[in-house]
Design a protein around this motif. Structure first.
Motif, short mmCIF file in Angstrom:
data_model
loop_
_atom_site.label_atom_id
_atom_site.label_comp_id
_atom_site.label_asym_id
_atom_site.label_seq_id
_atom_site.Cartn_x
_atom_site.Cartn_y
_atom_site.Cartn_z
N ALA A 239 0.92 -1.44 -0.11
CA ALA A 239 -0.16 -0.01 0.08
C ALA A 239 1.30 1.33 0.25
O ALA A 239 2.33 1.80 0.94
N GLY A 240 0.62 1.98 -1.10
CA GLY A 240 1.11 3.20 -0.51
C GLY A 240 1.09 4.36 0.84
O GLY A 240 -0.44 4.47 0.88
N VAL A 241 1.84 4.78 1.30
CA VAL A 241 1.21 5.87 2.21
C VAL A 241 1.54 7.36 2.27
O VAL A 241 2.68 7.29 2.20
N ASN A 242 0.94 7.94 2.55
CA ASN A 242 1.05 9.45 2.37
C ASN A 242 1.41 9.97 3.67
O ASN A 242 1.49 10.03 4.50
N ASN A 243 2.66 9.81 4.51
CA ASN A 243 3.09 9.47 5.48
C ASN A 243 2.97 11.19 5.81
O ASN A 243 2.87 11.39 7.33
N ASN B 95 -4.16 6.65 -3.72
CA ASN B 95 -4.73 6.17 -4.27
C ASN B 95 -5.02 5.55 -5.67
O ASN B 95 -3.74 4.48 -5.44
N THR B 96 -5.96 4.14 -6.05
CA THR B 96 -5.66 3.10 -7.12
C THR B 96 -6.03 3.58 -8.41
O THR B 96 -7.72 4.40 -8.38
N LEU C 28 -6.55 2.90 4.09
CA LEU C 28 -5.41 2.05 3.12
C LEU C 28 -5.79 1.42 1.81
O LEU C 28 -6.99 1.13 2.36
N THR C 29 -4.76 1.19 0.82
CA THR C 29 -5.68 0.92 -0.58
C THR C 29 -4.33 0.44 -0.71
O THR C 29 -3.22 0.82 -0.65
N PHE C 30 -4.42 -0.94 -1.17
CA PHE C 30 -3.32 -1.68 -1.51
C PHE C 30 -2.25 -0.80 -3.62
O PHE C 30 -2.70 -2.14 -4.69
#
Length: 358
Positions: free
Chosen positions: A79-83, A90-91, A106-108
């Motif tokens: 999953a991309g994370v906007n830390n 987004n996906t 959370l999206t993978f």
């Protein structure tokens, strides 16, 4: 009796060894101070704390099970994370703009696959990188991250599958072919088949073939993603060729790419990149020049110079900085790090950040 018990213990141990499995938690947290400025009428600048200036921030789980006989099963959820703000990334559920989702939980979005592998290769199902993207990132000294990202990707006409595709079936050649490697992928838009022109939107196929041995790595990829023909949409064809050579004192990289959108009036684009990675003590200098132009009215064109340095504090932690400038012509108005620039004007941006992986 004792011999029987010993024999049973040996058989049990052999059974465990032949069916070994593992699950790994991994990730990257990359925080960046990013600034961009534009020029010309209506331009603006922007400063922000963001992420993924060097490596993409992510949280992932992967696992594998030995099935015996040289076969294994595995999964990969990433999953991309906007830390910088704690949100997910987004996906796209269907390789079309209508399927865009995410940005909250959370999206993978980066990868979500299950696969079977053997000496004949790997069969992989799910959301994954497209073959046409691999050359863009492997042969970009900045790895398509941060302000230095190659203009062949940022200005490219590759559409929603330029980087990843959902609903895909992929096949990877085995790794024992004397340096030759390859990937084939077919992905679905999953629209109802009702006879309308858009029923195949988001459906496509791609292939990548390459050779890597010693200091040499070269690969070619091509893809076609289907979209209904209108004044602004149509089938997208992308082809790129990239290569690198490691001289020890520096690794040189190059890429050429060509895209075509078969809309009512065809639009095509082409671009190129040349760059290098230069080791320097505990760090690395990164430099690249990339350009992309299309045949649209006035022939929009963007050219970018980027220079960066990464200092490794350890195997897991690094400090980095990058500065880049893009120059536009033919009506193009590409800007850096969220800034706004006027058509045919310049934009400058820079990143300062820290990356930690686990």
């Amino acid at each position: 009796m004792k011999k029987s018990l010993v024999a049973l213990a040996i058989l049990a141990a052999a059974g465990v060894a032949s069916a070994q499995s593992s699950v790994t938690l991994f990730g990257v947290v990359d925080a960046t101070y990013a600034h961009g400025s534009g020029s010309g009428v209506g331009s603006s600048s922007k400063s922000q704390i963001t992420n993924s200036g060097y490596n993409s921030s992510r949280l992932g789980f992967r696992g594998t099970e030995d099935l015996g006989g040289g076969m294994s099963a595995s999964f990969w959820l990433e999953a991309g994370v906007n830390n910088d703000n704690g949100s997910g990334a987004n996906t796209s559920t269907n390789n079309q703009t209508t399927g865009a989702t995410g940005g909250g939980g959370l999206t993978f979005n980066r990868r979500s696959t299950v696969s079977l592998a053997s000496g004949m290769g790997e069969l992989r199902l799910g959301r994954d990188y497209t073959p046409q993207f691999w050359n863009q990132t492997v042969f970009d000294p900045f790895g398509t991250n941060g302000v230095g990202t190659t203009q062949t990707l940022l200005s490219g006409l590759g559409g929603t599958t330029a980087v990843r595709a959902s609903n895909s079936v992929g096949y990877f050649l085995p790794g024992n072919l004397g340096g030759f490697y390859g990937q084939f992928q077919h992905y679905l838009g999953e629209n109802n088949q009702t006879g309308v022109a858009t029923e195949d939107d988001g459906k496509g196929s791609a292939i990548r073939l390459g050779y890597a041995n010693g200091p040499v790595n070269v690969a070619i990829a091509t893809s076609r993603t289907k979209f209904a023909t209108t004044a602004t949409t149509g089938d997208i064809k992308s082809t790129n060729l990239g290569g690198s050579y490691n001289f020890g004192v520096a690794q040189l990289m190059a890429l050429v790419t060509r895209d075509k959108v078969e809309q009512t009036a065809n639009v095509s684009g082409k671009g190129a990149l040349i760059g290098a990675l230069v080791p320097l003590g505990a760090g690395q200098i990164r430099v690249a020049y990339s350009t992309y132009k299309t045949n649209a009215a006035l022939t929009p064109k963007s050219k970018k110079w980027a220079l960066g340095y990464v200092h490794n504090l350890s195997k897991r932690t690094a400090l980095y900085t990058t500065i880049a400038r893009v120059t536009n012509s033919g009506g193009a108005s590409q800007a850096l790090n969220g800034a706004v620039t006027a058509a045919n004007a310049r934009s400058t941006g820079y990143d300062f950040g820290i990356k930690h992986s686990f």
